[in-house]
Scaffold this motif. Structure first.
Motif, PDB file in Angstrom:
ATOM      1  N   GLY A  84      -9.178  12.468  -7.612  1.00  0.00           N
ATOM      2  CA  GLY A  84      -8.755  11.470  -8.201  1.00  0.00           C
ATOM      3  C   GLY A  84      -7.577  11.056  -7.166  1.00  0.00           C
ATOM      4  O   GLY A  84      -7.357  11.573  -6.313  1.00  0.00           O
ATOM      5  N   ILE A  85      -7.094   9.860  -7.471  1.00  0.00           N
ATOM      6  CA  ILE A  85      -5.913   9.299  -6.702  1.00  0.00           C
ATOM      7  C   ILE A  85      -4.843   8.748  -7.733  1.00  0.00           C
ATOM      8  O   ILE A  85      -5.193   8.603  -8.817  1.00  0.00           O
ATOM      9  CB  ILE A  85      -6.490   8.038  -5.631  1.00  0.00           C
ATOM     10  CG1 ILE A  85      -7.013   6.966  -6.583  1.00  0.00           C
ATOM     11  CG2 ILE A  85      -7.264   8.499  -4.778  1.00  0.00           C
ATOM     12  CD1 ILE A  85      -7.327   5.673  -5.771  1.00  0.00           C
ATOM     13  N   GLY A  86      -3.556   8.638  -6.878  1.00  0.00           N
ATOM     14  CA  GLY A  86      -2.426   8.065  -7.719  1.00  0.00           C
ATOM     15  C   GLY A  86      -2.201   6.763  -6.964  1.00  0.00           C
ATOM     16  O   GLY A  86      -2.358   6.761  -5.489  1.00  0.00           O
ATOM     17  N   VAL A  87      -2.149   5.535  -7.636  1.00  0.00           N
ATOM     18  CA  VAL A  87      -1.915   4.231  -7.090  1.00  0.00           C
ATOM     19  C   VAL A  87      -0.176   3.670  -7.452  1.00  0.00           C
ATOM     20  O   VAL A  87      -0.046   3.747  -8.768  1.00  0.00           O
ATOM     21  CB  VAL A  87      -2.911   3.274  -7.418  1.00  0.00           C
ATOM     22  CG1 VAL A  87      -2.493   1.873  -6.549  1.00  0.00           C
ATOM     23  CG2 VAL A  87      -4.298   3.842  -7.028  1.00  0.00           C
ATOM     24  N   PHE A  88       0.623   3.285  -6.402  1.00  0.00           N
ATOM     25  CA  PHE A  88       1.752   2.765  -6.755  1.00  0.00           C
ATOM     26  C   PHE A  88       1.976   1.416  -6.244  1.00  0.00           C
ATOM     27  O   PHE A  88       1.897   1.319  -4.789  1.00  0.00           O
ATOM     28  CB  PHE A  88       2.950   3.769  -6.554  1.00  0.00           C
ATOM     29  CG  PHE A  88       4.265   2.940  -6.832  1.00  0.00           C
ATOM     30  CD1 PHE A  88       4.678   2.699  -8.107  1.00  0.00           C
ATOM     31  CD2 PHE A  88       4.848   2.370  -6.236  1.00  0.00           C
ATOM     32  CE1 PHE A  88       5.639   2.135  -8.438  1.00  0.00           C
ATOM     33  CE2 PHE A  88       6.185   1.695  -6.108  1.00  0.00           C
ATOM     34  CZ  PHE A  88       6.638   1.651  -7.490  1.00  0.00           C
ATOM     35  N   ILE A  89       2.016   0.357  -7.040  1.00  0.00           N
ATOM     36  CA  ILE A  89       2.174  -0.982  -6.470  1.00  0.00           C
ATOM     37  C   ILE A  89       3.803  -1.456  -6.793  1.00  0.00           C
ATOM     38  O   ILE A  89       4.144  -1.321  -8.082  1.00  0.00           O
ATOM     39  CB  ILE A  89       1.203  -2.163  -6.794  1.00  0.00           C
ATOM     40  CG1 ILE A  89      -0.297  -1.324  -6.561  1.00  0.00           C
ATOM     41  CG2 ILE A  89       1.391  -3.379  -6.498  1.00  0.00           C
ATOM     42  CD1 ILE A  89      -1.230  -2.328  -7.723  1.00  0.00           C
ATOM     43  N   LYS A  90       4.369  -1.984  -5.728  1.00  0.00           N
ATOM     44  CA  LYS A  90       5.745  -2.504  -6.363  1.00  0.00           C
ATOM     45  C   LYS A  90       5.802  -4.016  -5.402  1.00  0.00           C
ATOM     46  O   LYS A  90       5.753  -3.982  -4.105  1.00  0.00           O
ATOM     47  CB  LYS A  90       6.624  -1.672  -5.710  1.00  0.00           C
ATOM     48  CG  LYS A  90       8.317  -2.348  -5.369  1.00  0.00           C
ATOM     49  CD  LYS A  90       8.900  -2.712  -6.761  1.00  0.00           C
ATOM     50  CE  LYS A  90      10.437  -3.002  -6.337  1.00  0.00           C
ATOM     51  NZ  LYS A  90      10.883  -3.418  -7.974  1.00  0.00           N
ATOM     52  N   LEU A  91       5.876  -4.830  -6.170  1.00  0.00           N
ATOM     53  CA  LEU A  91       6.099  -6.204  -5.684  1.00  0.00           C
ATOM     54  C   LEU A  91       7.410  -6.703  -5.295  1.00  0.00           C
ATOM     55  O   LEU A  91       8.390  -6.300  -6.091  1.00  0.00           O
ATOM     56  CB  LEU A  91       5.554  -7.344  -6.687  1.00  0.00           C
ATOM     57  CG  LEU A  91       3.976  -7.123  -7.164  1.00  0.00           C
ATOM     58  CD1 LEU A  91       3.771  -8.294  -8.338  1.00  0.00           C
ATOM     59  CD2 LEU A  91       3.104  -7.415  -6.085  1.00  0.00           C
ATOM     60  N   ALA A  92       7.804  -7.372  -4.147  1.00  0.00           N
ATOM     61  CA  ALA A  92       8.732  -7.707  -3.679  1.00  0.00           C
ATOM     62  C   ALA A  92       9.391  -9.014  -4.722  1.00  0.00           C
ATOM     63  O   ALA A  92      10.702  -9.199  -4.823  1.00  0.00           O
ATOM     64  CB  ALA A  92       8.994  -8.077  -2.186  1.00  0.00           C
ATOM     65  N   SER A  93       8.607  -9.683  -5.349  1.00  0.00           N
ATOM     66  CA  SER A  93       9.011 -10.828  -6.224  1.00  0.00           C
ATOM     67  C   SER A  93       9.157 -10.081  -7.733  1.00  0.00           C
ATOM     68  O   SER A  93       9.037  -9.038  -8.100  1.00  0.00           O
ATOM     69  CB  SER A  93       7.977 -11.806  -6.222  1.00  0.00           C
ATOM     70  OG  SER A  93       6.734 -11.313  -6.438  1.00  0.00           O
ATOM     71  N   ALA A  94       9.483 -11.064  -8.651  1.00  0.00           N
ATOM     72  CA  ALA A  94       9.604 -10.742  -9.777  1.00  0.00           C
ATOM     73  C   ALA A  94       8.105 -10.225 -10.532  1.00  0.00           C
ATOM     74  O   ALA A  94       7.287 -10.505  -9.848  1.00  0.00           O
ATOM     75  CB  ALA A  94      10.173 -11.773 -10.603  1.00  0.00           C
ATOM     76  N   TYR A  95       8.274  -9.693 -11.627  1.00  0.00           N
ATOM     77  CA  TYR A  95       7.046  -9.247 -12.449  1.00  0.00           C
ATOM     78  C   TYR A  95       6.164 -10.437 -12.653  1.00  0.00           C
ATOM     79  O   TYR A  95       6.471 -11.507 -13.197  1.00  0.00           O
ATOM     80  CB  TYR A  95       7.455  -8.620 -13.594  1.00  0.00           C
ATOM     81  CG  TYR A  95       6.298  -8.114 -14.775  1.00  0.00           C
ATOM     82  CD1 TYR A  95       5.690  -7.297 -14.590  1.00  0.00           C
ATOM     83  CD2 TYR A  95       5.950  -8.960 -15.559  1.00  0.00           C
ATOM     84  CE1 TYR A  95       4.235  -6.727 -14.949  1.00  0.00           C
ATOM     85  CE2 TYR A  95       4.830  -8.890 -16.423  1.00  0.00           C
ATOM     86  CZ  TYR A  95       4.087  -7.747 -16.132  1.00  0.00           C
ATOM     87  OH  TYR A  95       2.857  -7.230 -17.022  1.00  0.00           O
ATOM     88  N   HIS A  96       5.016 -10.225 -12.390  1.00  0.00           N
ATOM     89  CA  HIS A  96       3.920 -11.431 -12.360  1.00  0.00           C
ATOM     90  C   HIS A  96       2.572 -10.804 -12.844  1.00  0.00           C
ATOM     91  O   HIS A  96       2.083 -10.056 -11.703  1.00  0.00           O
ATOM     92  CB  HIS A  96       4.033 -12.291 -11.265  1.00  0.00           C
ATOM     93  CG  HIS A  96       3.165 -13.610 -11.443  1.00  0.00           C
ATOM     94  ND1 HIS A  96       2.031 -13.458 -12.261  1.00  0.00           N
ATOM     95  CD2 HIS A  96       3.476 -14.719 -11.409  1.00  0.00           C
ATOM     96  CE1 HIS A  96       1.385 -14.949 -12.250  1.00  0.00           C
ATOM     97  NE2 HIS A  96       2.502 -15.760 -11.993  1.00  0.00           N
ATOM     98  N   PRO A  97       2.348 -10.506 -14.145  1.00  0.00           N
ATOM     99  CA  PRO A  97       1.055  -9.939 -14.497  1.00  0.00           C
ATOM    100  C   PRO A  97      -0.342 -10.263 -13.571  1.00  0.00           C
ATOM    101  O   PRO A  97      -1.126  -9.319 -13.304  1.00  0.00           O
ATOM    102  CB  PRO A  97       0.838 -10.346 -16.008  1.00  0.00           C
ATOM    103  CG  PRO A  97       1.889 -11.327 -16.249  1.00  0.00           C
ATOM    104  CD  PRO A  97       2.703 -11.368 -15.231  1.00  0.00           C
TER     105      PRO A  97
END
Length: 352
Positions: A295-308
């Motif tokens: 399997g894999i682990g995925v991490f996403i961090k947006l530079a902008s505010a939270y937007h689903p």
């Protein structure tokens, strides 16, 4: 001196061939055998984890809570990891936890507010109830700490003090899981008042890959005795997340959709996901699939505010590129000319 920004462009949304929105951020995809699969932006820069580490903090409290409060059920523990919407079932279970712990809403130090979810907010307002700390998305995590300290016979008025044992055990656990006893873990207070730690994007991806897959057998002999009950409890924590995904988020939440198996992935792929509304980020662990047998682990961090929607578009693009998610209706079928373009390459998938 301010730190160098770690962001890079990660995805562009186009309409009829004209770029409209480019999202910046960091993306780390990790697999234990292949190690770093994707690294976009400075994935070795620290980011505040907010509620992303909730499963590991609960693991540090779990042995104490199970022994002291036999009335607690798996669904209550799920709320103790949640960033909930404040819907009716969330509210009912939170009040059950208050009763089990002989606590009052006024014992909570998170800010008073109405539920996040629009319908839930309308229900609470219509009932005549006022804003309350119990409706805060992180109230379950606060309750877990209050119950833990009560079980240890400690005063609860300073339960947000980072010096308390569960917070320190969490640091010890993360250093062991990441194989770095010298790891510096900066601490700050989240907007809800709870201590939070800083980790790199890559380390968060590693943790989520291991949360679903479990601790490798070869590592069990090296578990420090003080951490043994905590590490043993991690598998139960994972089962609780998979059993009650709705309780960790709620209606229209992407992490709930993914973990509940409704994300329309192929090949019977299992996902375990957690969003951070405050941090504009998402972490995902997957079951094994054709390219990655652990399997894999995925991490996403947006530079902008939270937007689903932005998190969903990026997640869709990643899993479609791995051939693990069927694309949505095509532009022609859907009457839409919107497309998304990733700014990074993924390993070419084997067709299944």
């Amino acid at each position: 001196m301010s730190r160098t920004l770690p962001w890079e462009p990660i995805i562009t949304i186009e309409q009829a061939g004209i770029p409209e929105i480019t999202l910046y951020g960091t993306v780390s995809i990790w697999s234990r055998r292949q190690q770093s699969v994707v690294s976009v932006g400075n994935t070795m820069a620290s980011v505040w984890t907010h509620e992303i580490l909730a499963p590991w903090l609960l693991a540090c409290q779990y042995p104490i809570l199970k022994a002291a409060y036999p009335q607690l059920q798996a669904k209550h523990f799920a709320l103790m990891m949640s960033s909930h919407n404040g819907e009716a079932l969330h509210r009912d279970l939170l009040h059950e936890i208050l009763l089990i712990g002989n606590l009052l809403p006024s014992d909570l130090k998170c800010p008073a507010r109405y539920p996040n979810f629009g319908l839930a907010e309308a229900e609470v307002r219509y009932s005549g109830s006022k804003a309350s700390a119990i409706y805060h998305p992180n109230s379950g995590r606060h309750l877990a700490m209050l119950l833990t300290l009560k079980a240890q016979g400690q005063p609860i008025d300073n339960y947000l003090d980072p010096a308390h044992e569960p917070y320190q055990t969490l640091k010890h656990l993360l250093r062991w899981l990441l194989g770095n006893e010298q790891l510096i873990l900066e601490t700050a207070l989240d907007s809800c008042g709870m201590p939070m730690l800083a980790l790199t994007a890559q380390d968060i991806a590693k943790l989520y890959q291991s949360l679903l897959q479990g601790v490798p057998e070869e590592n069990w002999l090296s578990v420090p005795s003080a951490l043994a009950p905590v590490v043993h409890g991690l598998s139960e924590i994972t089962m609780i997340i998979r059993q009650y995904p709705y309780l960790l988020g709620g209606t229209d939440r992407l992490d709930t959709l993914m973990t509940s198996g409704q994300y329309a992935v192929r090949n019977n792929l299992i996902l375990l996901a957690k969003e951070s509304l405050q941090g504009g980020m998402m972490a995902i662990g997957t079951s094994p699939f054709h390219q990655f047998p652990v399997g894999i682990g995925v991490f996403i961090k947006l530079a902008s505010a939270y937007h689903p929607l932005h998190l969903e578009l990026l997640s869709d693009a990643i899993f479609e590129s791995f051939n693990l998610k069927a694309p949505e209706l095509t532009a022609v079928e859907h009457g839409d000319t919107t497309i998304t373009r990733l700014h990074f390459a993924l390993p070419v998938p084997q067709r299944i």
